[in-house]
Design an enzyme around this catalytic site. Structure first.
Site, short mmCIF file in Angstrom:
data_model
loop_
_atom_site.label_atom_id
_atom_site.label_comp_id
_atom_site.label_asym_id
_atom_site.label_seq_id
_atom_site.Cartn_x
_atom_site.Cartn_y
_atom_site.Cartn_z
N HIS A 1 0.17 10.75 -27.36
CA HIS A 1 -0.08 9.44 -26.77
C HIS A 1 -0.83 8.53 -27.74
O HIS A 1 -0.62 7.31 -27.75
CB HIS A 1 -0.88 9.58 -25.47
N ARG B 1 -3.13 21.63 -13.67
CA ARG B 1 -2.03 20.77 -14.11
C ARG B 1 -2.26 20.18 -15.49
O ARG B 1 -1.30 19.73 -16.15
CB ARG B 1 -1.80 19.67 -13.07
N ARG C 1 0.81 -1.23 0.00
CA ARG C 1 0.00 0.00 0.00
C ARG C 1 0.84 1.28 0.00
O ARG C 1 0.41 2.33 0.44
CB ARG C 1 -0.98 0.00 1.18
N HIS D 1 8.89 8.97 -27.53
CA HIS D 1 7.87 9.77 -26.85
C HIS D 1 7.98 11.25 -27.22
O HIS D 1 6.98 11.90 -27.56
CB HIS D 1 8.01 9.60 -25.33
N LYS E 1 7.65 22.78 -13.94
CA LYS E 1 6.88 21.59 -13.59
C LYS E 1 6.51 21.59 -12.11
O LYS E 1 5.36 21.30 -11.74
CB LYS E 1 7.69 20.33 -13.94
N LYS F 1 3.33 11.33 -10.91
CA LYS F 1 2.45 10.52 -11.75
C LYS F 1 3.16 9.22 -12.11
O LYS F 1 4.31 9.21 -12.52
CB LYS F 1 2.08 11.28 -13.03
N ASN G 1 -0.16 18.70 -20.24
CA ASN G 1 -0.41 17.69 -21.27
C ASN G 1 -0.45 18.28 -22.66
O ASN G 1 -0.94 17.63 -23.60
CB ASN G 1 -1.74 16.97 -20.98
N GLU H 1 9.93 18.17 -24.46
CA GLU H 1 9.30 18.62 -23.22
C GLU H 1 9.80 20.01 -22.82
O GLU H 1 9.04 20.82 -22.29
CB GLU H 1 9.54 17.62 -22.10
N GLU I 1 -3.92 16.69 -10.62
CA GLU I 1 -4.35 16.95 -11.99
C GLU I 1 -5.87 17.10 -12.12
O GLU I 1 -6.50 16.53 -13.00
CB GLU I 1 -3.84 15.83 -12.92
N HIS J 1 0.10 16.17 -25.77
CA HIS J 1 0.12 14.77 -25.37
C HIS J 1 -1.11 13.98 -25.85
O HIS J 1 -1.06 12.76 -25.91
CB HIS J 1 0.24 14.64 -23.85
#
Length: 558
Positions: A448, A437, A318, A463, A423, A340, A441, A382, A433, A444
């Site tokens: 993606h 935030r 956990r 990427h 960032k 993330k 993206n 980025e 997010e 993206h």
């Protein structure tokens, strides 16, 4: 023997086109570093036949068979400088064997220099004319020189992308003699030992807060860069095999003072390995070592390693502590910061994930000396994203110092610091997010989708390359939606092309792309995109009509 940042046992393998000086540079580098020198062409000729004789008797296929044996022999060496033939690493098996032993250094020589060196050079079977008699007259000699020039250009165009894709380090040789090239290689690979610096910090103001440390020599000081959790007994370094060979021992030195029992887990590189199956293997590995909730994981690698390790750290027992040790520019400026974590499903990228903030992020600029050029460019995508959504002058900093950036000079440190600060600021304002935030993206949504299509079609998108095309797409959507002027698209092309990133993709079916875009995490009863009204002014827009999105995709399709 001089200690190497890539490890004292690692080989330094010189690759590049015929005539680029690998043998001369290799001998000089061996003398400079106290290592043995191995030349794979010499190993072949040690069998009693010259290369010309082998080509004449056995053809190129026979030579390549002998070359594979020579590479296998050279790859068994340790602490050597290895000079390879011009075609050696075109064989993927040779490239893999050499990579396992150390660092591949590409000597990048331009066509004009190569033409001068090779136009009249003998003993080059890949260039020599099969019709020797045709060169006896003046006209014949001129025709032969023209033929050789065409052959050099053709082979160079075929081979250069391969050299660059497999290289860990690219050395532009223009203006340098053999000694100068050897000195530059030694400087690049010795930088960790010679140029440790006091780290600079970016604070990530979440609860609890943590630091992003940026500087040189940080891996060797890892134990003082984060607070070991009370009650910790073990740590596990998670990495890729190649990255672990290059930097695992250096990190191990830096962790020795923690006194923790150390394990290692590696898995192959590639976005396709960012899966629940890889995570399950890591779960079992640390469970077999008796890891408990106070023990910790360290992610030594790029975004894939960071995501998988973070996901496992967030869910094992956990939640256990995590330290991110990014080894790519992309991970330093983006993926390692913000908490993330995710793994992919066949249906889409990052569909199974959590938020799990690290104890610390350790950005050692030295590791970028062995980062392949394509990976560096991917990280700049980025950086340019931050320039477009937040600080436009950051893009100018990169373009103005482009040569220094690609040489991994000191200008990269402020680039990483400024990007990390952007960032960190956005993450602190919206850790989960839920709103602001989402602007991170930018590019993206399509990016993606391109990566997800790659997983099913095997198109080799990096990427950063996919995100670059995605930003160009978002700029067109901004223009076609009436949110921005056409100058926004021109600025994207200028910035992205200026660092060698693609802005177009092979023509794709809108239906295929839309299917993956609808799996985007921002989806709310429709596709939502981060758009710009101008650089530095992002917003999330929904209700975007399909015809606008399809037209924007057409504009960025080759």
């Amino acid at each position: 023997m001089a200690a190497k940042s890539a490890g004292p046992q690692a080989n330094i393998v010189l690759i590049g086109f015929m005539g680029c000086g690998k043998t001369e540079v290799g001998r000089r580098l061996a003398a400079r570093t106290g290592r043995n020198f191995v030349d794979t062409d010499a190993l072949i000729e040690d069998e009693g036949l010259s290369m010309a004789d082998i080509f004449a008797a056995e053809g190129e296929s026979g030579f390549r068979r002998r070359e594979r044996k020579a590479v296998e022999r050279a790859a068994r060496s340790r602490s050597c400088i290895i000079a390879t033939g011009g075609g050696a690493v075109l064989d993927p098996g040779n490239a893999r064997a050499l990579k396992k032993t150390g660092v591949l250094v590409y000597l990048d020589v331009g066509f004009e220099d190569l033409a001068q060196r090779l136009i009249d050079a003998g003993g080059r079977p890949m260039l020599d004319s099969p019709d020797k008699g045709a060169t006896e007259s003046d006209d014949g000699r001129r025709a032969e020189r023209a033929r050789r020039l065409r052959r050099i250009r053709t082979l160079l165009n075929e081979r250069s992308p391969v050299y660059e894709s497999v290289a860990d380090v690219v050395i532009p040789t223009e203006g340098l003699d053999g000694e100068g090239v050897a000195r530059e290689i030694a400087r690049r690979l010795d930088v960790a030992r010679k140029q440790s610096s006091r780290p600079k910090y970016v604070e990530v103001e979440v609860e609890p807060a943590y630091r992003v440390s940026v500087g040189r020599g940080i891996l060797r000081q890892a134990s003082v860069s984060f607070q070991v959790p009370e009650g910790a007994e073990r740590l596990c370094v998670v990495s890729h095999p190649r990255v672990n060979r290059l930097w695992g021992s250096t990190l191990g030195e830096g962790l020795r003072a923690t006194g923790l029992e150390t394990a290692t887990f590696t898995f192959p590189e590639g976005e396709e390995k960012k899966t629940l199956d890889t995570a399950a293997r890591l779960y079992r590995r640390i469970a077999s070592k008796g890891f408990h909730r106070t023990d910790l994981l360290l992610a030594l690698g790029g975004g894939v390693v960071g995501d998988v390790t973070g996901f496992v750290a967030s869910t094992y027992a956990r939640g256990i502590p995590l330290v991110q040790v990014p080894t790519t520019l992309l991970a330093m400026v983006d993926a390692a910061i913000g908490g993330k974590t995710a793994v992919n499903l066949p249906e889409g990228k990052n569909l199974v994930g959590t938020f799990h903030q690290p104890l610390a992020v350790l950005c050692d600029m030295d590791v970028l000396t062995t980062l392949p050029q394509r990976e560096l460019r991917g990280g700049l995508a980025e950086v340019m994203k931050y320039a477009l959504i937040d600080e436009p002058d950051l893009g100018e900093l990169v373009l103005t110092n482009r040569t220094e950036v690609f040489a991994r000079d000191s200008v990269l440190e402020p680039v990483v610091l400024r990007s990390a600060a952007i960032k960190a600021r956005v993450v602190a304002a919206d850790e989960r997010e839920s709103g602001p935030r989402e602007v991170l993206n930018y590019g993206h949504t399509l990016g993606h989708a391109l990566e997800s299509l790659q997983l099913s079609r095997s198109h080799a998108w990096h990427h950063g390359e996919a995100i670059s095309v995605g930003m160009h797409f978002a700029a067109w959507v901004s223009v076609l939606s009436g949110l921005a002027d056409k100058e926004l698209v021109d600025e994207h092309v200028r910035l992205l092309s200026g660092v060698g990133l693609p802005t177009t993709a092979p023509r794709l079916s809108w239906d295929d792309v839309k299917r993956y875009m609808r799996m985007d995490k921002k989806y709310r009863s429709g596709i939502r995109l981060v758009l710009l009204s101008e650089p530095g002014r992002p917003s999330v827009q929904d209700g975007l009509p399909d015809d606008v999105l399809e037209e924007a995709l057409r504009r960025v399709s080759a």
